[in-house]
Design an enzyme around this catalytic site. Structure first.
Site, PDB file in Angstrom:
ATOM      1  N   LYS A   1       0.737   1.955  18.218  1.00 54.45           N
ATOM      2  CA  LYS A   1       0.698   2.504  19.569  1.00 54.45           C
ATOM      3  C   LYS A   1       1.634   3.699  19.707  1.00 54.45           C
ATOM      4  O   LYS A   1       1.365   4.608  20.470  1.00 54.45           O
ATOM      5  CB  LYS A   1       1.046   1.428  20.587  1.00 54.45           C
TER       6      LYS A   1
ATOM      7  N   ARG B   1      -2.655  -8.196  10.242  1.00 57.97           N
ATOM      8  CA  ARG B   1      -3.173  -7.209  11.177  1.00 57.97           C
ATOM      9  C   ARG B   1      -4.193  -6.321  10.477  1.00 57.97           C
ATOM     10  O   ARG B   1      -4.229  -6.216   9.255  1.00 57.97           O
ATOM     11  CB  ARG B   1      -2.053  -6.399  11.816  1.00 57.97           C
TER      12      ARG B   1
ATOM     13  N   GLU C   1       0.865  -5.700  25.424  1.00 57.33           N
ATOM     14  CA  GLU C   1       1.885  -5.040  26.235  1.00 57.33           C
ATOM     15  C   GLU C   1       1.224  -3.803  26.845  1.00 57.33           C
ATOM     16  O   GLU C   1       0.642  -2.994  26.110  1.00 57.33           O
ATOM     17  CB  GLU C   1       3.073  -4.629  25.358  1.00 57.33           C
TER      18      GLU C   1
HETATM   19  P1  ATP Z   1       2.745  -1.856  18.099  1.00 55.59           P
HETATM   20  O1  ATP Z   1       1.663  -1.012  17.485  1.00 55.59           O
HETATM   21  O2  ATP Z   1       3.775  -1.061  18.804  1.00 55.59           O
HETATM   22  O3  ATP Z   1       3.285  -2.921  17.164  1.00 55.59           O
HETATM   23  P2  ATP Z   1       0.998  -3.758  19.212  1.00 55.59           P
HETATM   24  O4  ATP Z   1      -0.249  -3.054  18.814  1.00 55.59           O
HETATM   25  O5  ATP Z   1       1.457  -4.936  18.449  1.00 55.59           O
HETATM   26  O6  ATP Z   1       2.129  -2.679  19.286  1.00 55.59           O
HETATM   27  P3  ATP Z   1       0.639  -5.435  21.541  1.00 55.59           P
HETATM   28  O7  ATP Z   1       0.211  -4.993  22.878  1.00 55.59           O
HETATM   29  O8  ATP Z   1       1.850  -6.251  21.430  1.00 55.59           O
HETATM   30  O9  ATP Z   1       0.858  -4.097  20.746  1.00 55.59           O
HETATM   31  O10 ATP Z   1      -0.560  -6.171  20.842  1.00 55.59           O
HETATM   32  C1  ATP Z   1      -1.253  -7.223  21.461  1.00 55.59           C
HETATM   33  C2  ATP Z   1      -1.773  -8.184  20.432  1.00 55.59           C
HETATM   34  O11 ATP Z   1      -2.620  -7.524  19.506  1.00 55.59           O
HETATM   35  C3  ATP Z   1      -0.640  -8.797  19.637  1.00 55.59           C
HETATM   36  O12 ATP Z   1      -0.862 -10.185  19.560  1.00 55.59           O
HETATM   37  C4  ATP Z   1      -0.753  -8.164  18.287  1.00 55.59           C
HETATM   38  O13 ATP Z   1      -0.356  -9.051  17.285  1.00 55.59           O
HETATM   39  C5  ATP Z   1      -2.242  -7.825  18.192  1.00 55.59           C
HETATM   40  N1  ATP Z   1      -2.441  -6.660  17.330  1.00 55.59           N
HETATM   41  C6  ATP Z   1      -1.842  -5.458  17.440  1.00 55.59           C
HETATM   42  N2  ATP Z   1      -2.220  -4.634  16.449  1.00 55.59           N
HETATM   43  C7  ATP Z   1      -3.095  -5.323  15.686  1.00 55.59           C
HETATM   44  C8  ATP Z   1      -3.838  -5.026  14.504  1.00 55.59           C
HETATM   45  N3  ATP Z   1      -3.752  -3.833  13.913  1.00 55.59           N
HETATM   46  N4  ATP Z   1      -4.637  -5.985  13.991  1.00 55.59           N
HETATM   47  C9  ATP Z   1      -4.729  -7.182  14.595  1.00 55.59           C
HETATM   48  N5  ATP Z   1      -4.061  -7.529  15.711  1.00 55.59           N
HETATM   49  C10 ATP Z   1      -3.248  -6.620  16.256  1.00 55.59           C
END
Ligand code: ATP
Ligand code: MG
Length: 564
Positions: A278, A268, A42
């Site tokens: 974020k 994650r 996003e």
């Molecule tokens: P927020 O921190 O608000 O939950 P987000 O980091 O999930 O946001 P996105 O832009 O939706 O933001 O993330 C893009 C992709 O990266 C998604 O598929 C998410 O699952 C993956 N992702 C985000 N954070 C992690 C992490 N810490 N480890 C692995 N994958 C991640």
């Protein structure tokens, strides 16, 4: 959560994990003609190292199995999304070494199709316009232990729902006046199935569609259908979406989608002393706790890049930690390990002094200098050599001298002899102090017989120290970074309380050997005995600025007292 060394070290090393096993089995059984994955950020912030895990998984699988990986922006919330983030995300994915080729997509490309499908749900009696306030909806959703309550608007006719939904689209109502909800089951044990919101009214300017829309699809409604439109075979996401899968499958079941992607969830990435949310990262930037998204203390890709972390180190780290189904926290030392592994092989060696102490070699003739040869990389003769000027006045590191040393201190002290790297043996005879009693200069002698650093009589010294010449070394600013947070598990809800007040130390009086200052390269270098350092873009002509990328050894546990 346990601090894990790696998800499954053996499997990770072999480049295997449960998702790759699934993909391999699906291809083997010819369930798909080829593998199609996607990375779906996003655009509401910069990418961080957690995203690098997801990027490397999605792009890595596509590469290894001869498929393709899409970069798809999930741009469904114009209130939080910006073109700056879209640009930064593309830059960062590319910098990490991945290529989406022609496959750049936006959920906003599908707004019309998603809208048509929403009308189809209404026509099937599977969606309705709800006029409840946000607060009423929240209360009526129920809890984990109590079922929700049906909305009083749940039984509107198809015709009324269609009419209201079309007027929502036409912009007739203010923000928040109504929503479109799926009609599933307010008593479901899975809260995601309690009539989730599909569309909300939002009068905003979207970075791509401008003012064309007054309603925007929810992430949950847009996400799976976007995957279906793109014929994604393996829709890979993090564990928090596991409970959303039944909803995604419900949509795929009810709508005439062109394909039915299967979702797989992995854990994650969490790292000690680090927050990868974020929301927190945005607040760190907006609140001025850091200098920007690319502050070298940030766990963002842009911050790591500015700090000097090579993309290969991030890829190495992500490979080592592997992919697992259970959440865990990775020690930040593992990231530093990967950085050192890569830089040890690639970084040129140089000499610099961070906190200079002047040394005068009394028996070295005044006005005389000589050129000494220094190797650029101990394990790589092809990296060649360079020349350093030795003379009567030098700088050494303040830490390398003690006037009253304890027993095990082998570096310079009155009466002791040490080797100056690539130069000579020197001995300290006396110290000069300022009015405050601090040592400001050492008076030493050198042994001319030891040129190059060895004594013909075979005598040994216990320390070899780095140094720079006083006259033609270059003054520089060096920024030394420590962890941004003082706790190994900082509190995301109240992160300001856990910020490390000493996360940035600025040394304004460092001295560099001229070859460092002359190079404009952004390649990290090893400053001998100190660590890896990288030129910062804040450098100006005559004022070089360097970031410490990482120290040579894992000293962090000691610095914070080793307690968590
Ligand atoms: P927020 O921190 O608000 O939950 P987000 O980091 O999930 O946001 P996105 O832009 O939706 O933001 O993330 C893009 C992709 O990266 C998604 O598929 C998410 O699952 C993956 N992702 C985000 N954070 C992690 C992490 N810490 N480890 C692995 N994958 C991640
Ligand atoms: Mg997310």
């Amino acid at each position: 959560m346990a601090v894990a060394k790696a998800a499954d070290a053996g499997a990770a090393e072999a480049g295997r994990d449960f998702i790759r096993d699934i993909v391999a089995a699906d291809l083997q059984a010819q369930r798909h003609a080829g593998v199609v994955t996607r990375f779906p950020p996003e655009p509401n912030g910069y990418l961080h190292i957690g995203h690098a895990k997801s990027i490397s998984l999605n792009f890595g699988i596509a590469e290894e199995f001869g498929g393709r990986c899409h970069l798809r922006f999930d741009d469904t919330n114009p209130a939080k999304e910006e073109q700056e983030y879209i640009d930064a995300i593309q830059r960062d994915v590319r910098w990490l070494g991945y290529d989406w080729g022609q496959n750049l997509f936006y959920a906003s490309d599908y707004f019309e199709q998603l809208y048509v499908w929403a009308e189809s749900l209404i026509e099937q009696g599977l969606a309705y316009v709800d006029d409840q306030s946000q607060e009423e909806m929240r209360v009526n959703r129920g809890t984990l232990t109590e079922p929700g309550k049906n909305s009083p608007f749940r039984d509107r006719s198809v015709a009324e729902n269609l009419d209201l939904f079309r007027r929502m689209r036409a912009g007739e109502y203010p923000n928040g006046a109504r929503v479109l909800r799926a009609k599933i089951d307010m008593a479901s044990g899975n809260i995601n199935l309690r009539d989730p919101v599909l569309y909300r009214i939002l009068h905003a300017t979207h970075p791509r569609t401008g003012k064309a829309w007054s309603i925007y699809p929810s992430y949950d409604y847009a996400h799976g259908q976007s995957d279906a439109i793109e014929h994604i075979t393996h829709s890979i996401c993090t564990l928090e979406f596991e409970d959303h899968r039944p909803l995604y499958d419900w949509f795929l079941d009810k709508l005439p989608v062109p394909s039915k992607p299967h979702q797989y969830e992995f854990a994650r990435l969490n790292i000690t002393y680090t927050l990868l949310s974020k929301r927190v990262l945005t607040e760190l930037v907006r609140g001025g706790h850091v200098s920007g998204w690319d502050d070298p203390r940030m766990p963002t890709i842009a911050g790591l890049r500015r700090r000097g972390v090579p993309p290969a180190a991030i890829r190495d780290f992500v490979k080592r930690i592997g992919v697992a189904k259970a959440n865990s926290v990775v020690d930040v030392g593992m990231l530093e390990f990967s950085i050192r592994e890569v830089l040890n092989k690639t970084a040129s060696r140089r000499m610099a002094v961070l906190r200079p102490l002047k040394v005068v070699i009394e028996n070295y003739p005044e006005g005389q200098t000589e050129e000494l040869e220094a190797v650029n990389h101990p394990d790589d003769p092809a990296a060649g050599t360079r020349r350093i000027t030795f003379g009567r006045e030098l700088y050494i590191e303040q830490d390398d001298f003690m006037e009253n040393p304890p027993k095990k201190f082998f570096r310079l002290s009155p009466g002791s002899e040490v080797r100056l790297r690539y130069a000579y043996f020197v001995k300290c005879h006396s110290v000069i102090k300022n009015a405050a009693g601090q040592v400001v200069e050492l008076r030493c002698t050198y042994d001319p017989e030891t040129r190059g650093g060895n004594a013909p009589d075979g005598r040994k010294v216990k320390a070899t120290m780095h140094w720079v010449p006083a006259a033609n070394s270059v003054q520089a600013e060096v920024r030394v970074y420590n962890q941004l947070f003082t706790k190994s598990a900082p509190d995301a809800a109240n992160f300001a309380a856990d910020l490390n007040p000493n996360s940035l130390e600025v040394l304004r009086d460092a001295r560099l050997e001229p070859s460092i200052a002359e190079s404009n390269s952004l390649e990290p270098m090893q400053f001998e005995r100190l660590g890896y350092f990288t030129r910062d873009p804040d450098s100006k002509p005559g004022h070089p600025v360097f970031n410490r990328t990482v120290g040579l050894r894992d000293t962090f546990a000691k610095e914070v007292g080793g307690k968590t």
